[in-house]
Design an enzyme around this catalytic site. Structure first.
Site, PDB file in Angstrom:
ATOM      1  CE  LYS A  75      -3.946   1.981   2.590  1.00 17.16           C
ATOM      2  NZ  LYS A  75      -4.883   1.756   3.698  1.00 17.16           N
ATOM      3  CB  SER A 150      -8.247   3.571   2.612  1.00 18.79           C
ATOM      4  OG  SER A 150      -7.410   2.968   3.577  1.00 18.79           O
ATOM      5  CB  SER A 174      -8.488   0.614   5.422  1.00 20.33           C
ATOM      6  OG  SER A 174      -9.210   1.797   5.266  1.00 20.33           O
TER       7      SER A 174
HETATM    8  N1  GLN Z   1     -13.229   4.048   5.866  1.00 16.57           N
HETATM    9  C1  GLN Z   1     -12.756   4.463   7.156  1.00 16.57           C
HETATM   10  C2  GLN Z   1     -12.345   5.900   7.068  1.00 16.57           C
HETATM   11  O1  GLN Z   1     -12.557   6.474   6.067  1.00 16.57           O
HETATM   12  C3  GLN Z   1     -11.606   3.599   7.594  1.00 16.57           C
HETATM   13  C4  GLN Z   1     -10.388   3.866   6.823  1.00 16.57           C
HETATM   14  C5  GLN Z   1      -9.205   3.045   7.258  1.00 16.57           C
HETATM   15  O2  GLN Z   1      -9.336   2.014   7.906  1.00 16.57           O
HETATM   16  N2  GLN Z   1      -8.035   3.543   6.929  1.00 16.57           N
HETATM   17  O3  GLN Z   1     -11.814   6.465   7.966  1.00 16.57           O
END
Ligand code: GLN
Length: 473
Positions: A75, A150, A174
């Site tokens: 990532k 994400s 995410s």
């Molecule tokens: N979708 C969640 C957010 O937007 C979690 C994102 C994540 O785990 N990095 O914060």
């Protein structure tokens, strides 16, 4: 596609070479990356160099490690020395890491071959990979739909057979949510099990790095490689890496598992049905599954959207046009800071910074951030009470299968709800896994979530494996 374990075995025995595997991965990336936008940086040269080193080790009779010659996707919020690291943001366009994350050093030490950096929601804020400055990633299973987020690029890399395994980060879901939407195994490890050193911070008290894989054993192997104490992360747990692969077939006989009502609330019928079927399979395998209620889970989203933005507003203060990446020149330093951040950050990141700054501001701190911390403590206590009664918990990972592009972009709340079932684990600091189980609308995969207390990863893999075996049998 061959599993990571099979590739590593074949590289070790000479049945294939690391270079051949890296070339196969590069060919797969080349054939679909333009369509799917999975990798934001493909590191052809670096990958082939690393693979050659692995093959040279083999030629010298040395063992390169448990991931010998296995192509891996990173990532784009994981630092890899000398390589582009942009966290899906314009503010870091062209920025190269001056050092490597501990997890990157560990996978390299185990013989893995990083192929490059994968697309992600900007600074990991999102559930669809649509907030990336570099454009959205498409779901390889249905390119009209999102891969989740994400860590959408890492999930798509594995789902598209570009690499057998990938690393992502999970602050509120995410890893697990994109794993569910792409039909993969994804793990949010216990907070502190995996070092965060070299991970671009979003919300430091919630962030954890974890694996994506097509099967439970590969995910266990990758987590085994990256887990363990690191003195460079002050929140790192003192214990060493747990043994995970050896126990994947331990089963669930005699285990008590709680099906959490709140971790199904509002989920689509196909998702609820899959979790019901998972309950049956776990029961047939010898577990006792009981119904449980953890009402605190309903408060998770509200607490998370105060705590995570509060930490983000502080963590992202370092992107000021001086130290990293983009700078927009202006008459004085304050104007330069403002112009840089105005151009460099996207709308979702700005929204989070404003939410967090507001929640932390004098006069509001107690009412918002302070309250959220109290809710978090209640959540931790509620999970402790649940784990006094049962070994593991069961629920859905995401409320629906992969959704279409644009479906939730105009309504941030609808997007935030994608993580309603995953956020409680991050707040509690516990572990959870998403495992593909059944199919729903459009024949798309559904993810079932298993949750456990801190350091319960071995049990989670064993339970997930029971569901996986049922899927493939
Ligand atoms: N979708 C969640 C957010 O937007 C979690 C994102 C994540 O785990 N990095 O914060």
């Amino acid at each position: 596609m061959k599993s990571a374990i099979d590739i590593a075995n074949d590289v070790r025995t000479g049945a294939t070479t690391a270079v051949a595997e890296a070339e196969r991965s590069l060919a797969a990336i080349r054939s679909r990356n333009e369509e799917l936008n999975v990798f934001v940086h493909v590191d052809d040269e670096g990958a082939l160099e690393t693979a050659q080193r692995v093959d040279a080790q083999i030629a010298r009779g040395e063992d390169p490690g448990a991931l010998a010659g296995v192509p891996l996707a990173l990532k784009d919020n994981l630092c890899h020395v000398g390589k582009l690291t942009t966290a899906g943001s314009r503010i870091l366009e062209g920025w190269r890491s001056p050092y490597s994350a501990t997890v990157v050093n560990l996978v390299l030490k185990a013989g893995a071959v990083p192929m490059g950096k994968t697309n992600m929601d900007e600074f990991a804020m999102g559930s669809s990979t649509e907030t990336s400055y570099y454009g959205p990633t498409r779901n390889p299973l249905d390119p009209a739909r999102v891969p989740g987020g994400s860590s959408g690029g890492s999930a798509a890399a594995v789902a598209a057979d570009m690499t057998p395994i990938a690393l992502g980060s999970d602050t509120g879901g995410s890893i697990r949510q994109p794993a569910a939407l792409c039909g993969l195994v994804g793990v949010k490890p216990t907070y502190g099990l995996v070092s965060r050193f070299g991970l671009i911070a979003f919300a430091s008290s919630l962030d954890q790095i974890g694996p994506f894989a097509k099967n439970v054993t590969d995910a266990a192997l990758l987590l085994e490689v990256i887990a363990g104490h690191d003195p460079r992360d002050s929140t790192s747990l003192p214990e060493g890496a747990p043994s995970l692969v050896a126990g994947v077939d331990a089963g669930v006989a005699g285990k008590r598992i709680g099906l959490v009502r709140e971790l199904l609330e509002g989920a689509d019928d196909d998702v609820v049905a899959a979790v019901g079927r998972a309950r049956e399979v776990l029961t047939e395998a010898g577990a006792t599954v009981v119904d449980l209620s953890i009402p605190e889970c309903r408060l998770g989203l509200s607490a998370y959207y105060l705590i995570a933005p509060a930490e983000a507003s502080s963590n992202l203060a370092r992107f000021d046009g001086v130290r990293y990446g983009l700078r927009v020149d202006a008459d004085d330093v304050a104007a330069m800071n403002e112009a840089t951040r105005t151009l460099g950050f996207g709308a979702e990141v700005k929204r989070r910074i404003m939410l967090g700054t507001y929640a932390l501001s004098a006069g509001y701190y107690d009412a918002y951030y302070g309250q959220a911390l109290k809710v978090r403590t209640q959540m931790i206590n509620a999970f402790h009470r649940a784990y006094d009664q049962v070994d593991l918990l069961l629920g859905a990972t995401a409320p629906s299968v992969a959704f279409k592009f644009g479906e939730k972009t105009s309504n941030p709340l609808a997007m935030y709800l994608s993580d309603v079932f995953t956020i409680p684990t991050n707040l509690a600091g516990d572990a959870a896994i998403s495992v593909p189980f059944g199919r729903g609308e459009g024949d798309l995969p559904i993810g079932v979530q298993l949750l456990g207390p801190g350091r319960s990863e071995a049990q989670l893999f064993a339970a997930a494996r029971v569901l996986e075996v049922e899927q493939t049998s």
